[in-house]
Design a protein around this motif. Structure first.
Motif, PDB file in Angstrom:
ATOM      1  N   THR A  71       0.848  -1.184   0.000  1.00 56.48           N
ATOM      2  CA  THR A  71       0.000   0.000   0.000  1.00 56.48           C
ATOM      3  C   THR A  71       0.888   1.239   0.000  1.00 56.48           C
ATOM      4  OG1 THR A  71      -0.181  -0.242   2.406  1.00 56.48           O
ATOM      5  CG2 THR A  71      -2.015  -1.048   1.075  1.00 56.48           C
ATOM      6  N   GLY A  72       1.955   1.224   0.795  1.00 58.37           N
ATOM      7  CA  GLY A  72       2.964   2.277   0.837  1.00 58.37           C
ATOM      8  C   GLY A  72       4.213   1.725   1.493  1.00 58.37           C
ATOM      9  N   THR A  73       5.286   2.498   1.472  1.00 54.70           N
ATOM     10  CA  THR A  73       6.538   2.077   2.088  1.00 54.70           C
ATOM     11  C   THR A  73       6.841   2.979   3.282  1.00 54.70           C
ATOM     12  OG1 THR A  73       8.053   3.559   0.889  1.00 54.70           O
ATOM     13  CG2 THR A  73       7.350   1.548  -0.254  1.00 54.70           C
ATOM     14  N   HIS A  74       8.011   2.776   3.883  1.00 54.88           N
ATOM     15  CA  HIS A  74       8.433   3.627   5.005  1.00 54.88           C
ATOM     16  C   HIS A  74       8.644   5.077   4.575  1.00 54.88           C
ATOM     17  CE1 HIS A  74      12.201   2.346   3.087  1.00 54.88           C
ATOM     18  NE2 HIS A  74      12.661   3.523   3.467  1.00 54.88           N
ATOM     19  N   ASP A  75       8.788   5.329   3.275  1.00 56.52           N
ATOM     20  CA  ASP A  75       8.981   6.688   2.767  1.00 56.52           C
ATOM     21  C   ASP A  75       7.668   7.388   2.408  1.00 56.52           C
ATOM     22  OD1 ASP A  75      11.738   6.936   3.000  1.00 56.52           O
ATOM     23  OD2 ASP A  75      12.127   6.016   1.051  1.00 56.52           O
ATOM     24  N   ASN A  76       6.569   6.634   2.397  1.00 51.87           N
ATOM     25  CA  ASN A  76       5.269   7.221   2.082  1.00 51.87           C
ATOM     26  C   ASN A  76       4.561   7.682   3.344  1.00 51.87           C
ATOM     27  OD1 ASN A  76       5.434   4.726  -0.144  1.00 51.87           O
ATOM     28  ND2 ASN A  76       4.632   6.647  -0.960  1.00 51.87           N
ATOM     29  N   ASP A  77       3.576   8.552   3.146  1.00 49.79           N
ATOM     30  CA  ASP A  77       2.620   8.817   4.207  1.00 49.79           C
ATOM     31  C   ASP A  77       1.827   7.524   4.434  1.00 49.79           C
ATOM     32  OD1 ASP A  77       1.011  10.065   6.070  1.00 49.79           O
ATOM     33  OD2 ASP A  77       0.391  11.699   4.742  1.00 49.79           O
ATOM     34  N   THR A  78       1.138   7.428   5.550  1.00 49.18           N
ATOM     35  CA  THR A  78       0.230   6.300   5.733  1.00 49.18           C
ATOM     36  C   THR A  78      -0.856   6.380   4.663  1.00 49.18           C
ATOM     37  OG1 THR A  78      -1.282   7.479   7.194  1.00 49.18           O
ATOM     38  CG2 THR A  78       0.619   6.407   8.226  1.00 49.18           C
ATOM     39  N   THR A  79      -1.516   5.274   4.393  1.00 47.17           N
ATOM     40  CA  THR A  79      -2.557   5.289   3.363  1.00 47.17           C
ATOM     41  C   THR A  79      -3.672   6.252   3.721  1.00 47.17           C
ATOM     42  OG1 THR A  79      -2.096   3.070   2.539  1.00 47.17           O
ATOM     43  CG2 THR A  79      -4.342   3.880   2.272  1.00 47.17           C
ATOM     44  N   LEU A  80      -4.074   6.281   4.994  1.00 49.88           N
ATOM     45  CA  LEU A  80      -5.129   7.202   5.393  1.00 49.88           C
ATOM     46  C   LEU A  80      -4.656   8.652   5.290  1.00 49.88           C
ATOM     47  CD1 LEU A  80      -8.036   7.168   6.354  1.00 49.88           C
ATOM     48  CD2 LEU A  80      -7.206   7.114   8.718  1.00 49.88           C
ATOM     49  N   GLY A  81      -3.427   8.929   5.707  1.00 52.26           N
ATOM     50  CA  GLY A  81      -2.880  10.276   5.592  1.00 52.26           C
ATOM     51  C   GLY A  81      -2.785  10.721   4.146  1.00 52.26           C
ATOM     52  N   TRP A  82      -2.324   9.806   3.290  1.00 52.33           N
ATOM     53  CA  TRP A  82      -2.222  10.093   1.850  1.00 52.33           C
ATOM     54  C   TRP A  82      -3.598  10.377   1.255  1.00 52.33           C
ATOM     55  CZ3 TRP A  82      -4.397   6.270  -1.472  1.00 52.33           C
ATOM     56  CH2 TRP A  82      -4.281   6.556  -2.836  1.00 52.33           C
ATOM     57  N   PHE A  83      -4.557   9.514   1.572  1.00 58.44           N
ATOM     58  CA  PHE A  83      -5.889   9.640   0.992  1.00 58.44           C
ATOM     59  C   PHE A  83      -6.569  10.929   1.450  1.00 58.44           C
ATOM     60  CE2 PHE A  83     -10.458   8.643   0.687  1.00 58.44           C
ATOM     61  CZ  PHE A  83     -10.526   8.267  -0.646  1.00 58.44           C
ATOM     62  N   ASN A  84      -6.428  11.263   2.711  1.00 58.45           N
ATOM     63  CA  ASN A  84      -7.057  12.476   3.242  1.00 58.45           C
ATOM     64  C   ASN A  84      -6.454  13.751   2.664  1.00 58.45           C
ATOM     65  OD1 ASN A  84      -8.844  11.023   4.812  1.00 58.45           O
ATOM     66  ND2 ASN A  84      -7.585  11.132   6.663  1.00 58.45           N
ATOM     67  N   SER A  85      -5.233  13.647   2.124  1.00 56.38           N
ATOM     68  CA  SER A  85      -4.587  14.832   1.530  1.00 56.38           C
ATOM     69  C   SER A  85      -5.059  15.096   0.107  1.00 56.38           C
ATOM     70  CB  SER A  85      -3.065  14.647   1.525  1.00 56.38           C
ATOM     71  OG  SER A  85      -2.680  13.677   0.558  1.00 56.38           O
ATOM     72  N   LEU A  86      -5.808  14.152  -0.471  1.00 60.83           N
ATOM     73  CA  LEU A  86      -6.269  14.284  -1.853  1.00 60.83           C
ATOM     74  C   LEU A  86      -7.552  15.095  -1.928  1.00 60.83           C
ATOM     75  CD1 LEU A  86      -5.768  10.558  -3.002  1.00 60.83           C
ATOM     76  CD2 LEU A  86      -4.180  12.474  -3.315  1.00 60.83           C
ATOM     77  N   SER A  87      -7.810  15.648  -3.102  1.00 59.83           N
ATOM     78  CA  SER A  87      -9.065  16.367  -3.327  1.00 59.83           C
ATOM     79  C   SER A  87     -10.232  15.373  -3.311  1.00 59.83           C
ATOM     80  CB  SER A  87      -9.029  17.085  -4.676  1.00 59.83           C
ATOM     81  OG  SER A  87      -9.016  16.127  -5.736  1.00 59.83           O
TER      82      SER A  87
END
Length: 480
Positions: A377-393
């Motif tokens: 879903t993501g790596t140690h270099d990514n935001d968490t999936t929920l953090g990533w998703f919430n940052s999207l429009s």
């Protein structure tokens, strides 16, 4: 991973040792293995285990072979029959306890014999590491390239004097490695007995301030004073618009190839001892790497240089027979990189957070996955999936939900489910996603040095029934 170790669809969790509640190799690590087994998982992926420096990054370690003494479980050490330490094992007493353990071990003939065997087995790196660590202490943790010239250049006569003067301190560092390897290999055995395979992580490049560069300067892009002439990094990509200037020394590949890649054969030997599978970070650097003149402060003015990846992996395969490796093939990937990966049948990686850019041919989209790969879903270099998703429009979120075909609209589980259903043979899910954490659970922000590598969970975050939920999801996706 083509050696028969894992020839089935399976799943695992990404969680570094420092993200366990006690952040060491003690009881929480064993409890986490139990959690994985109860959840139907087969894989536990961690980050590099080496001794870290001031910024705590496990990708800038003091040694390519040594383990981090700070990961030693003082409680497990205190419970050893030969030690039987009854006092407080608070981490504030770490140095005192380790020193006392060394003194007690010196009185036990069996431990002495085991310690001597360990030192002989690891002689090709251990003494250099212990001397290096001693000299770091003596010089107030100044990097080796700022030491006096005769130490910087490893004057043989002076090093002999150092070994005589600081024998006990040098042996202490060796002993701590003995304890670390004992504890780690015992934990790994427990994991294996419970059907859990360990995926370790190996950075392609090593730190400038590390024993391996000090001991073998001929293999690295240094001048006669130990200063860097060029450094590693990557050009602008999805992680950083300015690129990344990592600052690691680059390899003098011609010299490494001239002696049959012995340095790499030894390095991989340690990795294969520590882990069941090795995820090689920045695999593309074995085909060609981004060389940045040391004088430049950013990665913008680098250029690509070809590396002898085929010759290296041929030598490794000839020596080890099988190569249980996952190739981290992210970033700017060319057909030549893919050819090198596929020539040795190495699984690549697919990151779901990178999938939804509107391009139907995006290789990270689940529909475009291949069997011989590991999906994340993501790596140690990514935001968490929920953090990533919430940052999207909202519009982008709706597009993703439409692709996933899930009317429940429940992140991060929708993305996890998509990965589980993928044709990819392996899926690895960050623990933060399993715990449904937002950006507060992020492990690392590439290109920054503060606040990283500090996240850890606690057992109260494990919701009732979580293991059963995961087990059911894995069963339904044929990953048990």
């Amino acid at each position: 991973m083509n050696d028969g170790t894992l020839q089935k669809r399976c799943a695992g969790v990404l969680l570094h040792i420092t993200s366990l509640p006690n952040r060491d190799l003690g009881a929480d690590a064993y409890r986490f293995v139990d959690f994985l087994a109860q959840s139907g998982m087969s894989l536990w992926q961690i980050l590099p285990l080496g001794p870290t420096q001031g910024n705590l990054s496990p990708y800038q370690c003091l040694s390519a072979h040594a383990g981090n003494p700070k990961l030693i479980s003082l409680q497990n050490l205190a419970n050893e029959p030969w030690f039987n330490f009854k006092q407080s094992t608070s981490s504030r007493n770490r140095r005192k306890i380790l020193k006392l353990a060394y003194q007690v071990a010196n009185q036990d003939k069996k431990i002495q014999q085991n310690f001597l065997s360990f030192c002989n087995e690891h002689a090709f790196w251990l003494e250099d590491y212990a001397i290096f660590s001693t000299l770091l202490e003596i010089h107030g943790n100044k990097p080796w390239f700022k030491w006096p010239k005769r130490l910087r250049n490893r004057d043989i006569k002076y090093l002999k004097e150092i070994k005589l003067e600081f024998t006990d301190r040098i042996n202490q560092f060796c002993f701590e490695q003995f304890i670390f390897f004992q504890q780690w290999l015992k934990l790994k055995a427990y994991a294996n007995q419970n059907g859990i395979f360990i995926i370790g992580d190996m950075p392609i490049f090593i730190a400038h301030n590390c024993v391996d560069v000090w001991a073998h300067p001929e293999y690295f892009t240094l001048d006669q004073d130990g200063q860097l002439t060029s450094v590693a990094g990557v050009p602008p990509d999805s992680f950083s618009k300015m690129g990344q200037r990592w600052g690691n020394p680059l390899y003098c590949w011609d010299k490494m190839e001239a002696d049959g890649f012995q340095w790499w054969i030894q390095r991989m030997g340690t990795q294969f001892k520590l882990y069941d599978i090795v995820r090689v970070d920045h695999f593309r650097g074995f085909e060609s790497y981004w060389e940045i003149p040391a004088a430049y402060r950013t990665a913008m003015k680098g250029h690509w240089v070809t590396a002898p990846g085929e010759a290296l992996f041929t030598a490794l395969k000839s020596y080890y027979g099988t190569l249980p490796i996952i190739a981290e093939d992210l970033g700017y990937i060319t057909p030549e990189v893919e050819t090198l990966r596929d020539q040795f049948y190495l699984p690549g990686m697919r990151i779901l957070q990178f999938a939804f850019d509107g391009n139907p041919n995006n290789s990270y989209l689940p529909a475009n996955h291949i069997e011989n790969c590991a999906v994340y879903t993501g790596t140690h270099d990514n935001d968490t999936t929920l953090g990533w998703f919430n940052s999207l429009s909202k519009k982008k979120q709706q597009t993703i939900y439409k692709y996933l075909g899930d009317s429940k609209k429940s992140m991060p589980w929708d993305l996890i489910q998509s990965g589980l259903n993928s044709i990819a043979q392996y899926i690895v899910i960050p623990m933060q996603d399993i715990l449904e954490l937002g950006s507060e659970g992020r492990m690392n922000v590439p290109g920054t040095i503060r606040g990283n590598w500090r996240w850890y969970f606690n057992w109260q975050q494990i919701k009732s029934g979580l293991q059963e939920k995961l087990y059911g999801l894995l069963a339904n996706s044929n990953r048990l």
